[in-house]
Design an enzyme around this catalytic site. Structure first.
Site, PDB file in Angstrom:
ATOM      1  N   CYS A   1     -13.459  -5.763 -23.772  1.00 50.13           N
ATOM      2  CA  CYS A   1     -14.181  -6.733 -22.834  1.00 50.13           C
ATOM      3  C   CYS A   1     -15.647  -6.705 -22.800  1.00 50.13           C
ATOM      4  CB  CYS A   1     -13.608  -6.797 -21.542  1.00 50.13           C
ATOM      5  SG  CYS A   1     -14.138  -8.062 -20.418  1.00 50.13           S
TER       6      CYS A   1
ATOM      7  N   ASP B   1     -11.164 -15.288 -34.981  1.00 53.30           N
ATOM      8  CA  ASP B   1     -11.250 -16.885 -35.466  1.00 53.30           C
ATOM      9  C   ASP B   1     -10.371 -17.314 -36.519  1.00 53.30           C
ATOM     10  OD1 ASP B   1     -13.870 -16.161 -34.639  1.00 53.30           O
ATOM     11  OD2 ASP B   1     -14.806 -15.665 -36.469  1.00 53.30           O
TER      12      ASP B   1
ATOM     13  N   GLY C   1      -6.043 -16.048 -30.473  1.00 54.51           N
ATOM     14  CA  GLY C   1      -6.329 -16.195 -29.148  1.00 54.51           C
ATOM     15  C   GLY C   1      -6.638 -17.680 -28.865  1.00 54.51           C
TER      16      GLY C   1
HETATM   17  C1  LIG Z   1     -11.080 -16.969 -22.075  1.00 53.15           C
HETATM   18  C2  LIG Z   1     -10.904 -15.689 -23.006  1.00 53.15           C
HETATM   19  C3  LIG Z   1     -10.443 -14.554 -22.309  1.00 53.15           C
HETATM   20  C4  LIG Z   1     -10.290 -13.311 -23.056  1.00 53.15           C
HETATM   21  N1  LIG Z   1      -9.577 -12.186 -22.110  1.00 53.15           N
HETATM   22  C5  LIG Z   1      -9.703 -11.160 -22.724  1.00 53.15           C
HETATM   23  C6  LIG Z   1      -8.917 -10.168 -21.923  1.00 53.15           C
HETATM   24  O1  LIG Z   1      -8.397 -10.184 -20.954  1.00 53.15           O
HETATM   25  N2  LIG Z   1      -8.633  -8.789 -22.782  1.00 53.15           N
HETATM   26  C7  LIG Z   1      -8.823  -8.603 -24.169  1.00 53.15           C
HETATM   27  O2  LIG Z   1      -8.626  -7.763 -24.649  1.00 53.15           O
HETATM   28  N3  LIG Z   1      -9.392  -9.644 -24.676  1.00 53.15           N
HETATM   29  C8  LIG Z   1      -9.810 -11.122 -24.295  1.00 53.15           C
HETATM   30  N4  LIG Z   1     -10.192 -11.983 -24.815  1.00 53.15           N
HETATM   31  C9  LIG Z   1     -10.567 -11.677 -26.220  1.00 53.15           C
HETATM   32  C10 LIG Z   1      -9.398 -12.347 -26.998  1.00 53.15           C
HETATM   33  O3  LIG Z   1      -8.084 -11.616 -26.646  1.00 53.15           O
HETATM   34  C11 LIG Z   1      -9.785 -12.278 -28.466  1.00 53.15           C
HETATM   35  O4  LIG Z   1      -9.892 -10.958 -28.897  1.00 53.15           O
HETATM   36  C12 LIG Z   1     -10.844 -13.139 -28.913  1.00 53.15           C
HETATM   37  O5  LIG Z   1     -10.668 -14.350 -28.328  1.00 53.15           O
HETATM   38  C13 LIG Z   1     -11.043 -13.389 -30.439  1.00 53.15           C
HETATM   39  O6  LIG Z   1      -9.621 -13.841 -30.887  1.00 53.15           O
HETATM   40  P1  LIG Z   1      -9.957 -15.496 -31.052  1.00 53.15           P
HETATM   41  O7  LIG Z   1     -10.864 -15.787 -32.311  1.00 53.15           O
HETATM   42  O8  LIG Z   1      -8.547 -15.807 -32.088  1.00 53.15           O
HETATM   43  O9  LIG Z   1      -9.962 -16.332 -30.084  1.00 53.15           O
HETATM   44  C14 LIG Z   1     -10.548 -13.218 -24.382  1.00 53.15           C
HETATM   45  C15 LIG Z   1     -10.998 -14.446 -24.792  1.00 53.15           C
HETATM   46  C16 LIG Z   1     -11.167 -15.600 -24.198  1.00 53.15           C
HETATM   47  C17 LIG Z   1     -11.718 -16.663 -24.985  1.00 53.15           C
END
Ligand SMILES: Cc1cc2nc3c(=O)[nH]c(=O)nc-3n(C[C@H](O)[C@H](O)[C@H](O)COP(=O)(O)O)c2cc1C
Length: 332
Positions: free
Chosen positions: A96, A199, A221
């Site tokens: 984070c 992504d 995510g």
């Molecule tokens: C709204 C939002 C909240 C997130 N909160 C967390 C979290 O609480 N803990 C964490 O490890 N990553 C968090 N992430 C990151 C996601 O777990 C992930 O690593 C990131 O979105 C990349 O994956 P994606 O491209 O599939 O979305 C968050 C991402 C988004 C968009």
């Protein structure tokens, strides 16, 4: 020990609610679910506000609680308390990059302080008998492959059971593309399972990333919030079946919002409802317009009214055809 699934639903603050997880699990497919990140200090203080976020249901398993913090004693106690509630793994947040998190030394800031990260992992390892994992970015303010490998090997040597890598450094937010070459590098460099993340927007891409990098699982995510059925499609594609599904997108929208209303205290309705709607509205052709109308609503019932209104005006968008081997995901 192998992971229980090839597909993981990412921990997301304000999104990975018990209600949302129930919807993901309802669609089926092999998927590990996560809580949203939970402040270790609030858990240890037994803050009443935290209770609805810590709630875990039988359908959640396999399930990981994610904790965030910078003090090893507090992190270890939080990990122990969550393990007692029952889960598959406790995950330490080292990704984070929100300013209020990194200023305390937690989240992705730990990537610049390997000794503190080591102390946290060591304390948590002593406290937790179940799986202990780390979800990390590829660096604090740069993605140096040698430092990344060194850091991850340190985690491995301290007894971490698996690592999830989102291959962007902490200062990037979501800018630039995730560098999946770093996932392949980590997989080659470690003995413990590696989960790649970043992504992915389709089942085809999920399987391609697994094959290309050799990683043990992939995590999704933002796409999972837009398409909670993606893990079902990933699992079907992986097993060679290519069934077509008709997804009642409108009803799912209303269902998730309704569950948020029924299971969370009122002061969380607005943030959780808006956050979910931001991503899920992208299923609608005029998604921006739909989300803008929802954002004006403070109460879940008002948000549901806006959803009903939209689909009354665009009934042909109420369902979505997905799967079936053709690339018609997203076409109504
Ligand atoms: C709204 C939002 C909240 C997130 N909160 C967390 C979290 O609480 N803990 C964490 O490890 N990553 C968090 N992430 C990151 C996601 O777990 C992930 O690593 C990131 O979105 C990349 O994956 P994606 O491209 O599939 O979305 C968050 C991402 C988004 C968009």
């Amino acid at each position: 020990m192998p992971l229980p699934a090839k597909f993981f639903c990412a921990p997301m603050a304000e999104l990975s609610t018990p209600s949302f997880r129930e919807t993901v699990r309802g669609f089926g497919g092999e998927v590990v679910l996560y809580s949203e990140m939970l402040a270790a200090g609030a858990i240890v203080a037994r803050s009443r506000h935290n209770e609805p976020l810590i709630e875990k249901r039988d359908t959640d398993m396999p399930f990981a609680y994610q904790i965030v913090g910078a003090d090893e004693a507090v992190m270890a106690e939080a990990a122990r308390m969550l393990e007692e509630r029952g889960c598959w793994a406790v995950d330490i947040n080292m990704g984070c990059s929100a300013p209020d998190i990194v200023k305390t030394g937690a989240g992705s800031r730990l990537l610049s302080d390997p000794e503190r990260a080591r102390r946290i992992v060591r304390a948590c390892r002593t406290a937790v008998k179940l799986k202990l994992s780390v979800k990390m970015r590829s660096g604090w303010d740069s993605s140096d492959p040698a430092r990344l490998v060194e850091f991850a090997r340190m985690l491995e040597s301290e007894g971490v059971d698996h690592i999830c890598l989102h291959p962007r450094h902490g200062k990037l937010g979501f800018r630039r593309k995730a560098d999946w070459g770093l996932v392949a590098l980590l997989k080659k460099s470690l003995r413990i399972p590696v989960i790649g993340n970043g992504d992915i927007t389709s089942p085809e891409e999920a399987l391609k990333k697994l094959a290309e990098t050799g990683c043990d699982a992939v995590m999704m995510g933002r796409e999972a919030v837009k398409s909670p059925w993606i893990f079902m499609l990933c699992s079907e594609l992986a097993s060679g079946s290519e069934d077509e599904h008709i997804i009642p997108v409108r009803d799912v929208f209303i269902e998730v919002l309704g569950r948020l209303r029924n299971s969370l205290p009122a002061h969380l309705h607005k943030s959780r409802g808006h956050r979910f709607a931001f991503y899920y509205s992208k299923n609608a052709y005029f998604g921006h317009k739909l989300f803008t109308s929802i954002r004006k609503e403070q109460e879940i019932d008002g948000m549901i009214d806006r959803v009903r209104e939209y689909y009354e005006a665009h009934p042909e968008e109420s369902v979505l055809r997905v799967g079936g081997g053709e690339k018609h995901n997203g076409i109504h």
